[in-house]
Design a protein around this motif. Structure first.
Motif, PDB file in Angstrom:
ATOM      1  N   MET B   1       0.845  -1.080   0.006  1.00 34.91           N
ATOM      2  CA  MET B   1       0.094  -0.033   0.210  1.00 34.91           C
ATOM      3  C   MET B   1       0.941   1.275   0.125  1.00 34.91           C
ATOM      4  O   MET B   1       1.792   1.441   0.829  1.00 34.91           O
ATOM      5  CB  MET B   1      -0.924   0.080   1.098  1.00 34.91           C
ATOM      6  N   THR B   2       0.701   2.346  -0.941  1.00 38.28           N
ATOM      7  CA  THR B   2       1.314   3.325  -0.865  1.00 38.28           C
ATOM      8  C   THR B   2       0.622   4.493  -0.374  1.00 38.28           C
ATOM      9  O   THR B   2      -0.503   4.515  -0.291  1.00 38.28           O
ATOM     10  CB  THR B   2       1.676   3.750  -2.399  1.00 38.28           C
ATOM     11  N   PRO B   3       1.276   5.511   0.046  1.00 38.64           N
ATOM     12  CA  PRO B   3       0.608   6.620   0.667  1.00 38.64           C
ATOM     13  C   PRO B   3      -0.190   7.400  -0.479  1.00 38.64           C
ATOM     14  O   PRO B   3       0.052   7.376  -1.558  1.00 38.64           O
ATOM     15  CB  PRO B   3       1.733   7.670   1.126  1.00 38.64           C
ATOM     16  N   ARG B   4      -1.268   7.782  -0.165  1.00 34.15           N
ATOM     17  CA  ARG B   4      -2.423   8.240  -1.064  1.00 34.15           C
ATOM     18  C   ARG B   4      -2.114   9.809  -1.004  1.00 34.15           C
ATOM     19  O   ARG B   4      -3.311  10.604  -0.556  1.00 34.15           O
ATOM     20  CB  ARG B   4      -3.684   7.884  -0.907  1.00 34.15           C
ATOM     21  N   ALA B   6      -2.250  13.115  -2.839  1.00 36.81           N
ATOM     22  CA  ALA B   6      -2.641  13.342  -4.118  1.00 36.81           C
ATOM     23  C   ALA B   6      -1.665  14.512  -4.645  1.00 36.81           C
ATOM     24  O   ALA B   6      -1.664  14.596  -5.881  1.00 36.81           O
ATOM     25  CB  ALA B   6      -3.967  14.210  -4.199  1.00 36.81           C
ATOM     26  N   LEU B   9       2.863  14.288  -7.268  1.00 41.73           N
ATOM     27  CA  LEU B   9       2.736  13.667  -8.526  1.00 41.73           C
ATOM     28  C   LEU B   9       3.959  14.364  -9.225  1.00 41.73           C
ATOM     29  O   LEU B   9       3.969  15.593  -9.212  1.00 41.73           O
ATOM     30  CB  LEU B   9       1.456  13.969  -9.034  1.00 41.73           C
ATOM     31  N   PRO B  10       4.421  13.653 -10.021  1.00 42.03           N
ATOM     32  CA  PRO B  10       5.925  14.480 -10.644  1.00 42.03           C
ATOM     33  C   PRO B  10       5.420  14.872 -11.978  1.00 42.03           C
ATOM     34  O   PRO B  10       4.568  14.542 -12.582  1.00 42.03           O
ATOM     35  CB  PRO B  10       6.726  13.222 -10.904  1.00 42.03           C
ATOM     36  N   TRP B  38       1.682   1.147 -11.744  1.00 42.16           N
ATOM     37  CA  TRP B  38       0.725   1.913 -12.837  1.00 42.16           C
ATOM     38  C   TRP B  38       1.526   3.017 -13.455  1.00 42.16           C
ATOM     39  O   TRP B  38       0.899   3.598 -14.405  1.00 42.16           O
ATOM     40  CB  TRP B  38      -0.585   2.452 -12.099  1.00 42.16           C
ATOM     41  N   ILE B  39       2.608   3.224 -13.137  1.00 40.77           N
ATOM     42  CA  ILE B  39       3.197   4.305 -13.851  1.00 40.77           C
ATOM     43  C   ILE B  39       4.376   3.874 -14.572  1.00 40.77           C
ATOM     44  O   ILE B  39       5.024   4.561 -15.443  1.00 40.77           O
ATOM     45  CB  ILE B  39       4.210   5.311 -12.801  1.00 40.77           C
ATOM     46  N   PRO B  41       3.866   2.952 -17.793  1.00 44.03           N
ATOM     47  CA  PRO B  41       3.842   3.574 -19.185  1.00 44.03           C
ATOM     48  C   PRO B  41       4.626   4.894 -19.403  1.00 44.03           C
ATOM     49  O   PRO B  41       5.421   5.028 -20.293  1.00 44.03           O
ATOM     50  CB  PRO B  41       2.529   3.944 -19.371  1.00 44.03           C
ATOM     51  N   VAL B  42       4.352   5.642 -18.144  1.00 44.69           N
ATOM     52  CA  VAL B  42       5.295   6.911 -18.381  1.00 44.69           C
ATOM     53  C   VAL B  42       6.801   6.694 -18.008  1.00 44.69           C
ATOM     54  O   VAL B  42       7.633   7.143 -18.571  1.00 44.69           O
ATOM     55  CB  VAL B  42       4.883   7.698 -16.945  1.00 44.69           C
ATOM     56  N   ARG B  44       8.276   3.843 -19.137  1.00 42.67           N
ATOM     57  CA  ARG B  44       8.606   3.476 -20.548  1.00 42.67           C
ATOM     58  C   ARG B  44       8.941   4.547 -21.494  1.00 42.67           C
ATOM     59  O   ARG B  44       9.715   4.563 -22.004  1.00 42.67           O
ATOM     60  CB  ARG B  44       7.939   2.185 -20.820  1.00 42.67           C
ATOM     61  N   ARG B  73       5.343   8.593  -5.009  1.00 44.66           N
ATOM     62  CA  ARG B  73       4.549   8.137  -3.966  1.00 44.66           C
ATOM     63  C   ARG B  73       4.965   7.282  -2.801  1.00 44.66           C
ATOM     64  O   ARG B  73       4.206   6.452  -2.082  1.00 44.66           O
ATOM     65  CB  ARG B  73       3.100   8.018  -4.263  1.00 44.66           C
ATOM     66  N   PHE B 134      -0.932 -10.731 -15.991  1.00 46.48           N
ATOM     67  CA  PHE B 134      -0.961  -9.299 -16.191  1.00 46.48           C
ATOM     68  C   PHE B 134       0.471  -8.437 -16.519  1.00 46.48           C
ATOM     69  O   PHE B 134       0.593  -7.439 -16.415  1.00 46.48           O
ATOM     70  CB  PHE B 134      -2.017  -8.479 -15.273  1.00 46.48           C
ATOM     71  N   ALA B 135       1.411  -9.486 -16.571  1.00 44.42           N
ATOM     72  CA  ALA B 135       2.625  -9.011 -16.709  1.00 44.42           C
ATOM     73  C   ALA B 135       3.508  -9.496 -18.002  1.00 44.42           C
ATOM     74  O   ALA B 135       2.844 -10.916 -18.471  1.00 44.42           O
ATOM     75  CB  ALA B 135       3.791  -9.417 -15.429  1.00 44.42           C
TER      76      ALA B 135
END
Lengths: 553, 239
Positions: B1-4, B6, B9-10, B38-39, B41-42, B44, B73, B134-135
């Motif tokens: 679990m990562t801190p949320r 908001a 964000l870079p 989830w990051i 794609p960015v 890559r 995050r 999913f990988a």
């Protein structure tokens, strides 16, 4: 208490409801201009044009009513022929809207014309929420409830689409409202039956309505006269629902004009045995039951503005306390109970673990009007308590001024919170999550579904248009690709390359719309293009939603 | 679990700074990981020229000694769990961590020997870049018909002290239905040394067996009761 009306006479109070409804139509229509085309919209718009043409052909005597003409217009052998798996009301309205606004008057573009009926129904929902709340709980409550109904980011998104999810929310609630109204002493409560029929003709969710209305009727009839009440309380309301509802559906849906029972069975069976599409929830990809029991609960908590949820919880508590004290508004007709049952009937099936969850909140959106009305009641209750406290501590204010200040602050906070969430959500409303989840990135951290329907592809069209022309693997936006070209969102020279690996192999550019189960499309592209590097990534709140790849030279 | 948070964000500029930092010390063959996933794609988009297909579709991270983790995050890639970073740099909302460790020495990768493999059974294996759990994974894929098995023998494969592998069911759409698992048994010179079963939700399942260094016939037996089980596996003989 003057706070209840602000001194506005009843006719002016009604004007406010209409003004909020018009504002809603304006907001929805403006907002949808930036929303891409959903996969399902393409099907519904096509079917809508087909249906409208059939009706126009009928009234202009181009054709008559025959099994053949109805089958060509509304059905066919395939289970999804002419989109016969969904009832026709909204599609027909879309078709007529397109015919009138685009073809005849030329005052909107094609897409806006198709989407207009849904926007109008969003306005109607706000008006009905306002009207019911005003009639039962008061003016301030009505304004806040109506504004809460307008400022629901996900609902606002869905209201802008030529689909059925926002419309069924309206017609579900319209049925609830009509039922409540028809529980007065009118002799012929035909309205509730007709509106229920319209709901049935909108989406299959409506078949759940009798659970809410039936239980409610039993409770109020029992209260009114025990066993005798069950038989004689308001039987005409039940008759109206039982007779006029199906009759209205029948009249509006020519596909039911022959082989009626077979076609009704096919319609409902399609949905009770619907395939389970892939859907991400709390980090897992779900495509088969059993689903977690808490999907609807958690998703709702993460997709309604937090202030609205807090106010709704307060409002629900107020209703319960007043009921226990015997102080419920309109005790005889039990509107709070009715709204609670409406909420439960709409969202309840999603706790079973077997009901499809792939559309998330759009499947149980009819629950939201209850939440908004409870929010209006809760916010005004909180404002009154705050006003009393302000008056007690600052006697310099009159009680009325203290109350107005409190209402302004509490109501203003509620409206501001909803507005902020809506502004941050659009046009990628399906990627948005509320402050409780941590916004879009928080939703991604939690592994909540990123999006569906391929809508966000529209956001990469300007980038694609700057690339050298060539076939594009359009992934989940494939059904909408022709529309984007026709509407001028994409210049000529970027045709859809086709599906799956064959399409990718033919393409010069390729997009992937990010959902967990779509990762495989990235890998297909890597294999064909020989690179893992996208040239552009569209983000919403820093969360990647679409990647664009360019075939290396 | 990562801190949320908001706000954490870079910006594109921060990504550029991270890219410059990594590139200043990057060496051919370094592995670059992104967190949270989830990051990717960015990540890559900014580092994709440094990530080969084989690296992206790796079996696991053991053969990589030098690892860069680019995260936001407060997240960490699961592959770096337990590793101590040799360098940590905070760049606004991006954290770059570098790990340097002794890599696993790979004696043989079966994926490079598929052409020489002997196949017995009603299906032929192929080398694929497939989605499993999913990988991405580059793997030997075989689809045995229902209630049957396929034997794939790699003759005289050079082994080290252990054989490490993974198996999973490829393709989310065929995993949806039917729901039965696929099984992989591993035999060395005719003796079973490992077995693993991969269900539709199990992802990339690890197996391992101690081996005697030297050449041996290694056989993988893929079987399933259900049809359409895209059994996908990879294995490395390691020292």
């Amino acid at each position: 208490m003057k706070l209840a009306t602000w001194g506005w006479p009843p006719d002016k109070q009604r004007v406010i409801g209409w003004a909020l409804a018009l504002l809603t139509v304006f907001v929805v229509t403006t907002n949808e201009q930036d929303i891409g085309i959903a996969r399902d919209e393409v099907v519904y718009m096509g079917a809508g044009t087909h249906y409208a043409q059939w009706w126009l052909g009928l009234v202009t005597f181009e054709h008559g009513i025959s099994k053949q003409s109805i089958t060509q217009g509304f059905g066919g052998a395939d289970p999804t022929a002419n989109n016969r798996e969904h009832p026709p009301l909204m599609k027909t309205a879309m078709g007529f809207s397109h015919h009138l606004l685009y073809k005849t008057l030329g005052i909107t573009d094609e897409l806006t014309a198709y989407r207009m009926p849904s926007a109008l129904l969003a306005g109607l929902l706000v008006l009905l929420v306002y009207s019911m709340t005003l009639a039962i709980w008061g003016f301030a409550e009505a304004i806040l409830a109506a504004i809460c109904a307008l400022l629901l980011p996900r609902a606002l998104f869905h209201a802008g689409l030529a689909c059925f999810d926002a419309p069924i929310m309206t017609l579900w609630f319209a049925t609830v409202y009509a039922y409540w109204r028809c529980l007065d002493d009118r002799k012929w409560p035909w309205q509730v039956g007709v509106v229920f029929g319209l709901a049935l003709a909108t989406k299959h969710n409506a078949v759940l309505l009798p659970f809410a209305l039936g239980i409610h009727y039993i409770v109020i009839a029992w209260r009114a006269g025990r066993w005798r009440g069950l038989l004689y309380h308001k039987p005409r309301v039940l008759l109206s629902l039982a007779l006029l509802g199906p009759l209205t559906l029948f009249v509006l849906w020519p596909w039911l004009w022959f082989d009626t029972f077979t076609h009704v069975r096919q319609w409902l069976t399609f949905h009770t045995s619907h395939v389970h599409y892939n859907f991400e929830y709390l980090g897992e990809n779900w495509n088969a039951p059993r689903f977690p029991w808490h999907v609807a609960l958690v998703t709702t908590l993460f997709t309604v503005p937090v202030a609205t949820i807090a106010a709704a919880c307060t409002g629900a508590s107020v209703w319960i306390v007043r009921w226990r004290r015997g102080e419920s508004a309109d005790h005889e007709r039990g509107p709070a109970l009715l709204l609670g049952l409406s909420f439960a009937a709409s969202i309840g099936p999603f706790f079973l673990g077997t009901t499809p969850i792939f559309g998330a909140e759009k499947h149980w959106m009819p629950a939201l009007p209850t939440l908004c009305i409870a929010a209006g009641v809760g916010a005004v209750w909180a404002a009154r308590r705050a006003g009393e406290a302000l008056y007690a501590h600052r006697p310099g204010f009159s009680e009325e001024v203290a109350q107005r200040i409190a209402l302004g602050v509490v109501g203003g906070a509620l409206v501001l919170a909803g507005t902020t969430e809506c502004v941050s959500a659009e046009p990628y409303g399906l990627t948005w999550y509320n402050a409780l989840a941590g916004g879009a990135p928080g939703g991604a951290d939690l592994g909540m579904n990123r999006q569906f329907w391929g809508v966000s592809a529209r956001g990469v069209l300007p980038f694609i248009a700057k690339q050298p022309p060539g076939p594009v693997y359009s992934h989940d936006a494939s059904p909408a690709w022709g529309w984007y070209q026709r509407l001028g969102y994409l210049p000529k020279g970027y045709p859809d390359a086709g599906h799956e690996l064959e399409g990718i192999e033919r393409s010069q550019l390729a997009i992937v719309i990010h959902e967990k189960h779509f990762n495989r499309h990235d890998y297909l592209i890597w294999k064909s293009y020989g690179t893992v590097r996208p040239v552009f990534v569209l983000k919403s709140g820093s969360v990647p939603i679409v990647s664009v790849y360019k075939r290396p030279p | 679990m990562t801190p949320r948070d908001a706000a954490a964000l870079p910006t594109d500029r921060t990504w550029q700074k991270a890219s410059q930092l990594v590139r200043s010390s990057y060496k051919e063959g370094d592995l670059i990981l992104f967190a949270p996933d989830w990051i990717d794609p960015v990540g890559r988009m900014n580092f994709g020229d440094l990530i080969s297909l084989d690296m992206a579709a790796r079996m696991d991270t053991a053969r990589y000694g030098r690892i860069w983790e680019v995260s936001i995050r407060g997240a960490h890639a699961p592959e770096t769990e337990g590793l101590i970073p040799a360098m940590v740099r905070e760049l606004d909302d991006i954290t770059v961590r570098f790990f340097d460790r002794p890599p696993a020495v790979v004696v043989t990768d079966i994926r490079e020997h598929l052409a020489a493999a002997k196949v017995e059974g009603p299906a032929r294996p192929t080398l694929e870049l497939a989605e499993v759990g999913f990988a991405p994974h580059r793997c030997v894929q075989v689809v045995p018909p229902a209630k049957s098995s396929v034997r794939i023998t790699f003759p005289q494969l050079a082994l080290g002290g252990r054989l490490v592998g993974y198996v999973g069911l490829a393709d989310v759409f065929t995993r949806r239905s039917p729901r039965g698992p696929g099984t992989l048994r591993v035999e060395i010179n005719g003796r079973e040394v490992a077995a693993a079963t991969a269900g539709v939700n199990d992802g990339w399942v690890r197996f391992e067996a101690p081996t005697t260094p030297g050449p041996a016939d290694v056989t993988f037996v893929a079987s399933a009761d259900d049809p359409q089980r895209l059994i996908c596996f990879a294995a490395e003989a390691r020292q």
